[in-house]
Design a protein around this motif. Structure first.
Motif, PDB file in Angstrom:
ATOM      1  N   ASN A  23      36.716 -25.092  50.457  1.00  0.00           N
ATOM      2  CA  ASN A  23      35.887 -26.290  50.375  1.00  0.00           C
ATOM      3  C   ASN A  23      35.752 -26.817  48.942  1.00  0.00           C
ATOM      4  N   THR A  24      36.851 -26.825  48.200  1.00  0.00           N
ATOM      5  CA  THR A  24      36.845 -27.284  46.812  1.00  0.00           C
ATOM      6  C   THR A  24      37.972 -28.300  46.599  1.00  0.00           C
ATOM      7  N   ALA A  25      38.083 -28.789  45.374  1.00  0.00           N
ATOM      8  CA  ALA A  25      39.159 -29.726  45.032  1.00  0.00           C
ATOM      9  C   ALA A  25      40.522 -29.079  45.239  1.00  0.00           C
ATOM     10  N   HIS A  26      40.606 -27.773  45.047  1.00  0.00           N
ATOM     11  CA  HIS A  26      41.881 -27.067  45.203  1.00  0.00           C
ATOM     12  C   HIS A  26      42.285 -27.004  46.674  1.00  0.00           C
ATOM     13  N   ASP A  27      41.328 -26.727  47.520  1.00  0.00           N
ATOM     14  CA  ASP A  27      41.565 -26.737  48.961  1.00  0.00           C
ATOM     15  C   ASP A  27      41.932 -28.147  49.422  1.00  0.00           C
ATOM     16  N   ASN A  28      41.262 -29.126  48.867  1.00  0.00           N
ATOM     17  CA  ASN A  28      41.492 -30.523  49.244  1.00  0.00           C
ATOM     18  C   ASN A  28      42.911 -30.983  48.911  1.00  0.00           C
ATOM     19  N   VAL A  29      43.438 -30.523  47.774  1.00  0.00           N
ATOM     20  CA  VAL A  29      44.779 -30.964  47.378  1.00  0.00           C
ATOM     21  C   VAL A  29      45.833 -30.375  48.318  1.00  0.00           C
ATOM     22  N   PHE A  30      45.567 -29.208  48.895  1.00  0.00           N
ATOM     23  CA  PHE A  30      46.478 -28.644  49.896  1.00  0.00           C
ATOM     24  C   PHE A  30      46.504 -29.543  51.135  1.00  0.00           C
ATOM     25  N   ASP A  31      45.295 -29.957  51.575  1.00  0.00           N
ATOM     26  CA  ASP A  31      45.204 -30.836  52.746  1.00  0.00           C
ATOM     27  C   ASP A  31      45.910 -32.161  52.487  1.00  0.00           C
ATOM     28  N   MET A  32      45.721 -32.705  51.292  1.00  0.00           N
ATOM     29  CA  MET A  32      46.331 -33.989  50.944  1.00  0.00           C
ATOM     30  C   MET A  32      47.851 -33.886  50.917  1.00  0.00           C
ATOM     31  N   ALA A  33      48.356 -32.789  50.344  1.00  0.00           N
ATOM     32  CA  ALA A  33      49.805 -32.609  50.251  1.00  0.00           C
ATOM     33  C   ALA A  33      50.431 -32.465  51.633  1.00  0.00           C
ATOM     34  N   LEU A  34      49.792 -31.688  52.515  1.00  0.00           N
ATOM     35  CA  LEU A  34      50.326 -31.511  53.865  1.00  0.00           C
ATOM     36  C   LEU A  34      50.259 -32.818  54.646  1.00  0.00           C
ATOM     37  N   ILE A  49      55.721 -30.493  59.173  1.00  0.00           N
ATOM     38  CA  ILE A  49      55.341 -29.092  58.958  1.00  0.00           C
ATOM     39  C   ILE A  49      53.937 -28.903  59.531  1.00  0.00           C
ATOM     40  N   SER A  50      53.810 -28.013  60.483  1.00  0.00           N
ATOM     41  CA  SER A  50      52.491 -27.763  61.066  1.00  0.00           C
ATOM     42  C   SER A  50      51.698 -26.812  60.172  1.00  0.00           C
ATOM     43  N   MET A  51      50.392 -26.898  60.273  1.00  0.00           N
ATOM     44  CA  MET A  51      49.499 -26.068  59.473  1.00  0.00           C
ATOM     45  C   MET A  51      49.799 -24.586  59.634  1.00  0.00           C
ATOM     46  N   ASP A  52      50.110 -24.172  60.867  1.00  0.00           N
ATOM     47  CA  ASP A  52      50.322 -22.743  61.118  1.00  0.00           C
ATOM     48  C   ASP A  52      51.769 -22.301  60.858  1.00  0.00           C
ATOM     49  N   ASN A  53      52.592 -23.198  60.315  1.00  0.00           N
ATOM     50  CA  ASN A  53      53.966 -22.829  59.968  1.00  0.00           C
ATOM     51  C   ASN A  53      54.141 -22.717  58.451  1.00  0.00           C
ATOM     52  N   VAL A  54      53.039 -22.489  57.756  1.00  0.00           N
ATOM     53  CA  VAL A  54      53.072 -22.343  56.297  1.00  0.00           C
ATOM     54  C   VAL A  54      52.434 -21.012  55.905  1.00  0.00           C
ATOM     55  N   GLU A  55      53.089 -20.290  55.037  1.00  0.00           N
ATOM     56  CA  GLU A  55      52.513 -19.045  54.523  1.00  0.00           C
ATOM     57  C   GLU A  55      51.552 -19.432  53.390  1.00  0.00           C
ATOM     58  N   TRP A  56      50.317 -19.721  53.732  1.00  0.00           N
ATOM     59  CA  TRP A  56      49.346 -20.243  52.772  1.00  0.00           C
ATOM     60  C   TRP A  56      48.997 -19.248  51.675  1.00  0.00           C
ATOM     61  N   THR A  57      49.156 -17.962  51.967  1.00  0.00           N
ATOM     62  CA  THR A  57      48.907 -16.953  50.928  1.00  0.00           C
ATOM     63  C   THR A  57      49.851 -17.169  49.748  1.00  0.00           C
ATOM     64  N   ALA A  58      51.122 -17.458  50.047  1.00  0.00           N
ATOM     65  CA  ALA A  58      52.106 -17.707  48.993  1.00  0.00           C
ATOM     66  C   ALA A  58      51.799 -19.005  48.256  1.00  0.00           C
ATOM     67  N   VAL A  59      51.354 -20.019  48.990  1.00  0.00           N
ATOM     68  CA  VAL A  59      50.996 -21.295  48.359  1.00  0.00           C
ATOM     69  C   VAL A  59      49.842 -21.089  47.393  1.00  0.00           C
ATOM     70  N   ARG A  60      48.806 -20.373  47.850  1.00  0.00           N
ATOM     71  CA  ARG A  60      47.632 -20.157  46.997  1.00  0.00           C
ATOM     72  C   ARG A  60      47.976 -19.329  45.766  1.00  0.00           C
ATOM     73  N   LEU A  61      48.835 -18.336  45.948  1.00  0.00           N
ATOM     74  CA  LEU A  61      49.217 -17.488  44.816  1.00  0.00           C
ATOM     75  C   LEU A  61      49.975 -18.298  43.760  1.00  0.00           C
ATOM     76  N   GLY A  62      50.984 -19.051  44.213  1.00  0.00           N
ATOM     77  CA  GLY A  62      51.742 -19.874  43.270  1.00  0.00           C
ATOM     78  C   GLY A  62      50.863 -20.898  42.595  1.00  0.00           C
ATOM     79  N   TYR A  63      49.967 -21.500  43.365  1.00  0.00           N
ATOM     80  CA  TYR A  63      49.048 -22.501  42.822  1.00  0.00           C
ATOM     81  C   TYR A  63      48.138 -21.885  41.762  1.00  0.00           C
ATOM     82  N   ALA A  64      47.627 -20.696  42.033  1.00  0.00           N
ATOM     83  CA  ALA A  64      46.728 -20.036  41.076  1.00  0.00           C
ATOM     84  C   ALA A  64      47.434 -19.798  39.744  1.00  0.00           C
ATOM     85  N   GLN A  65      48.698 -19.432  39.803  1.00  0.00           N
ATOM     86  CA  GLN A  65      49.462 -19.198  38.579  1.00  0.00           C
ATOM     87  C   GLN A  65      49.674 -20.503  37.806  1.00  0.00           C
TER      88      GLN A  65
END
Length: 213
Positions: A23-34, A49-65
């Motif tokens: 529920n933050t700007a970071h979460d929001n940018v994921f929604d906007m990109a999808l 690309i459906s929401m459940d066809n994405v490995e979001w753990t990998a997205v969040r990890l790369g984004y954090a870096q």
């Protein structure tokens, strides 16, 4: 500075100013990109690309870096990514971004804050506001920063408090950083598709390390 105040470690794992993914700007940018991926040239919604066809753990990890690299341009700590601690229950808090920072950088920041009377006063006020006892909150540390003792004896939470203060000093805008990373998020979603056969076009699927929990 008194020698006893100098940390003996070479580096230290610290908490970087970061709102987390829920529920933050970071979460929001994921929604906007999808949403952008799933919108065609006519502005119609098409499920590429459906929401459940994405490995979001990998997205969040790369984004954090990437986020760490961006925010460190302002913090100037030469921070090195360590890990993300994900929350199982967001009712108790949000995700935590940890990085390793040379203790010499932390000492420099501490000294610079205390060398400037205005910054020192602002720092003392910040600690008092953050750690004053209130209903539902009993602080572990004193609300008087002068009671904290030598810098080299500070707990991780006290260091993290100083970095949170530094983020406020620098007026870091996490929403602005998130929007600047939109293109990266788009690319990362494409490369984190779980089943490429369900997606039109070629997907270079890469899996990264899992989040710490």
């Amino acid at each position: 500075m008194d020698h006893k105040q100098i940390p003996t470690e070479i580096d230290r794992e610290v908490r970087i100013p970061f709102q987390g993914f829920y529920n933050t700007a970071h979460d929001n940018v994921f929604d906007m990109a999808l949403e952008q991926i799933n919108t065609d040239d006519s502005n119609d919604t098409v499920e590429v690309i459906s929401m459940d066809n994405v490995e979001w753990t990998a997205v969040r990890l790369g984004y954090a870096q990437k986020y760490l690299a961006e925010i460190d341009k302002t913090l100037a700590l030469n921070a090195r990514f360590s890990r993300i601690i994900g929350q199982k229950d967001y009712a108790i808090g949000n995700d935590i971004l940890l990085a390793r920072v040379d203790c010499s950088k932390l000492v420099e920041l501490h000294d610079a804050i205390n060398a400037d009377p205005a910054r020192k006063a602002a720092w003392a006020y910040y600690v008092k506001e953050a750690l004053t006892e209130r209903p539902g909150f009993i602080p572990y540390f004193s609300a008087e920063v002068e009671d904290w003792g030598a810098f080299g004896t500070w707990d991780d939470a006290q260091i993290d408090c100083m970095l949170a203060f530094r983020g406020i000093e620098l007026e870091i805008d996490e929403t602005e950083i998130a929007m600047e990373l939109m293109e990266y998020v788009d690319e990362k979603i494409w490369s984190s598709v779980i089943d490429p056969d369900q997606v039109p076009g070629h997907v270079n699927n890469k899996t990264e390390t899992q989040l710490s929990t």
